[in-house]
Design a protein around this motif. Sequence first.
Motif, PDB file in Angstrom:
ATOM      1  N   ILE A  97      44.176  14.469  49.675  1.00 15.37           N
ATOM      2  CA  ILE A  97      43.927  14.213  51.090  1.00 15.37           C
ATOM      3  C   ILE A  97      42.439  14.344  51.431  1.00 15.37           C
ATOM      4  CG2 ILE A  97      44.327  16.583  51.856  1.00 15.37           C
ATOM      5  CD1 ILE A  97      45.764  15.376  54.313  1.00 15.37           C
ATOM      6  N   THR A  98      41.716  15.172  50.682  1.00 18.69           N
ATOM      7  CA  THR A  98      40.285  15.336  50.939  1.00 18.69           C
ATOM      8  C   THR A  98      39.480  14.099  50.530  1.00 18.69           C
ATOM      9  OG1 THR A  98      40.092  16.422  48.779  1.00 18.69           O
ATOM     10  CG2 THR A  98      40.314  17.840  50.722  1.00 18.69           C
ATOM     11  N   PHE A 132      46.784  13.144  60.402  1.00 12.72           N
ATOM     12  CA  PHE A 132      45.492  13.654  59.912  1.00 12.72           C
ATOM     13  C   PHE A 132      44.830  14.595  60.924  1.00 12.72           C
ATOM     14  CE2 PHE A 132      46.080  10.134  56.980  1.00 12.72           C
ATOM     15  CZ  PHE A 132      45.633  10.683  55.786  1.00 12.72           C
ATOM     16  N   THR A 133      45.120  14.429  62.202  1.00 15.76           N
ATOM     17  CA  THR A 133      44.612  15.378  63.200  1.00 15.76           C
ATOM     18  C   THR A 133      45.209  16.760  62.958  1.00 15.76           C
ATOM     19  OG1 THR A 133      44.307  13.643  64.861  1.00 15.76           O
ATOM     20  CG2 THR A 133      44.481  15.904  65.665  1.00 15.76           C
ATOM     21  N   ALA A 134      46.521  16.782  62.643  1.00 17.23           N
ATOM     22  CA  ALA A 134      47.172  18.056  62.340  1.00 17.23           C
ATOM     23  C   ALA A 134      46.592  18.674  61.071  1.00 17.23           C
ATOM     24  CB  ALA A 134      48.676  17.846  62.182  1.00 17.23           C
ATOM     25  N   ASP A 138      44.997  22.391  60.890  1.00 21.73           N
ATOM     26  CA  ASP A 138      45.540  23.390  59.958  1.00 21.73           C
ATOM     27  C   ASP A 138      44.591  23.696  58.808  1.00 21.73           C
ATOM     28  OD1 ASP A 138      47.737  23.508  61.531  1.00 21.73           O
ATOM     29  OD2 ASP A 138      49.184  22.890  60.015  1.00 21.73           O
ATOM     30  N   ASP A 139      43.335  23.241  58.931  1.00 19.92           N
ATOM     31  CA  ASP A 139      42.293  23.534  57.936  1.00 19.92           C
ATOM     32  C   ASP A 139      42.604  22.971  56.548  1.00 19.92           C
ATOM     33  OD1 ASP A 139      40.755  24.952  59.801  1.00 19.92           O
ATOM     34  OD2 ASP A 139      41.942  26.759  59.471  1.00 19.92           O
ATOM     35  N   ILE A 140      43.389  21.917  56.507  1.00 17.61           N
ATOM     36  CA  ILE A 140      43.639  21.248  55.229  1.00 17.61           C
ATOM     37  C   ILE A 140      42.435  20.383  54.867  1.00 17.61           C
ATOM     38  CG2 ILE A 140      45.178  19.672  53.977  1.00 17.61           C
ATOM     39  CD1 ILE A 140      46.454  22.325  54.670  1.00 17.61           C
ATOM     40  N   ILE A 141      41.854  19.734  55.884  1.00 18.38           N
ATOM     41  CA  ILE A 141      40.646  18.945  55.706  1.00 18.38           C
ATOM     42  C   ILE A 141      39.668  19.313  56.819  1.00 18.38           C
ATOM     43  CG2 ILE A 141      41.668  16.974  54.496  1.00 18.38           C
ATOM     44  CD1 ILE A 141      42.040  15.573  57.143  1.00 18.38           C
ATOM     45  N   SER A 142      38.406  19.058  56.579  1.00 16.32           N
ATOM     46  CA  SER A 142      37.398  19.421  57.577  1.00 16.32           C
ATOM     47  C   SER A 142      37.053  18.266  58.509  1.00 16.32           C
ATOM     48  CB  SER A 142      36.126  19.900  56.873  1.00 16.32           C
ATOM     49  OG  SER A 142      35.609  18.875  56.025  1.00 16.32           O
ATOM     50  N   LYS A 143      37.260  17.043  58.048  1.00 16.85           N
ATOM     51  CA  LYS A 143      36.917  15.871  58.847  1.00 16.85           C
ATOM     52  C   LYS A 143      38.107  14.934  58.925  1.00 16.85           C
ATOM     53  CE  LYS A 143      33.278  12.407  59.438  1.00 16.85           C
ATOM     54  NZ  LYS A 143      32.014  11.834  58.877  1.00 16.85           N
ATOM     55  N   GLY A 148      38.703   7.311  65.099  1.00 18.13           N
ATOM     56  CA  GLY A 148      37.971   6.059  65.230  1.00 18.13           C
ATOM     57  C   GLY A 148      38.696   4.841  64.695  1.00 18.13           C
ATOM     58  N   LEU A 149      39.960   4.996  64.258  1.00 19.80           N
ATOM     59  CA  LEU A 149      40.721   3.828  63.811  1.00 19.80           C
ATOM     60  C   LEU A 149      40.907   2.869  64.980  1.00 19.80           C
ATOM     61  CD1 LEU A 149      43.559   5.371  61.601  1.00 19.80           C
ATOM     62  CD2 LEU A 149      41.555   4.104  60.827  1.00 19.80           C
TER      63      LEU A 149
END
Length: 380
Positions: A97-98, A132-134, A138-143, A148-149
Amino acid sequence: MPKPKKGADGYYRRYFRIDGIEYSVRSKDFRTLADKERKKREQLANKAKPGTESVTVQAWGDSWREVYTTNLRKASQERIRGLQQNYLYPLYGAVKITAVKRIHLQSLLNDMAKTLAKDTVKHMMQMLIAMFTAAVEDDIISKNPAAGLTMPVCRPPSTHRAITERERVILLETAKTHPMGILVQFLLYTGLRPGEIPPLTGADLVGGYVRVNKALEARTNEIKETKSKAGSRMVPIIPRLSAILPDIRPNQYLFPQPRGGLMTKTVMRRMWHSFVLAMNETEAELIGKKRLPKLKEQLPPMQLYDLRHTYCTDLERAGVPINVAAKLMGHSSVKVTERIYTHTGEDMLQRAGSQLSVFWGDGNSDGNDMVNHGKKAAES
């Protein structure tokens, strides 16, 4: 506990910490926040949070769906699962996911827009943004790669049409031997929506009519009420249809799937695909026997729903008043029927010319033809 404040995006949020890591849940109904927090805590307790470097799109997508979509209707949850399984996971399910970038997700939407309906692409974009917002929260990803889609330009929606007389000949000839033949003729001669077919039982055949008051929910395969109140109706069964209907008991499905049980949308779609292929063989055979000429220009692919459109057009050609046609079609407004009730083929133009000639007393008419015509119509 005081009522939390709603955020700028219209959601209430609740934050909590486990092992020094902050988590959050959100909902448009603040009363569900406690339940969502409990489920999130249970999820984290049963499955330790893996390192973000090893989390794949599918692993996060499944976890997100199980935890954050429980407040949605079952049909909506099934739609999300279908979008993930059919479009997202085949391309990016095994990707970390990162490593997902916005260009990947936008390309996915752009490709879907080339062949799929606008609603499907829109739901996909909404799902990607929420999912992806979730992951960010939940600190799974930083960005957030879904930020912007943009909604791509989709293909024009497919329009239903009445089948041609040539297609009718081929269809009826194919129906004589194909396993789906009776079902296809039932749709042609009653105009029911395909989803209204599976729930029908022997008890719904009442005194020369078919009673329509149920429909199949395509995503969940559950039987529900018809699309609208107007959808609940009685449709006459013409003699040529009555002659081919099976003799079944009141509690039996009129059109079960081949192995028995309730017909599903998937099974019906597969059967229709087989029927269309059989129609192609029938057409080639009729051309070979010189019963049909070769077609100079290819027609648009025939859809199962086109049989309903054909039924409505047949009602107009038969002279059925539009208000009666609307009732038979299960339309909630005559305006819906008007969009189909616009047949202006040569036969209708000739009939209009003949009716005007009678009205004005042209040719050998003595002026009483219109009166006589009206009497005959009333007698018939």
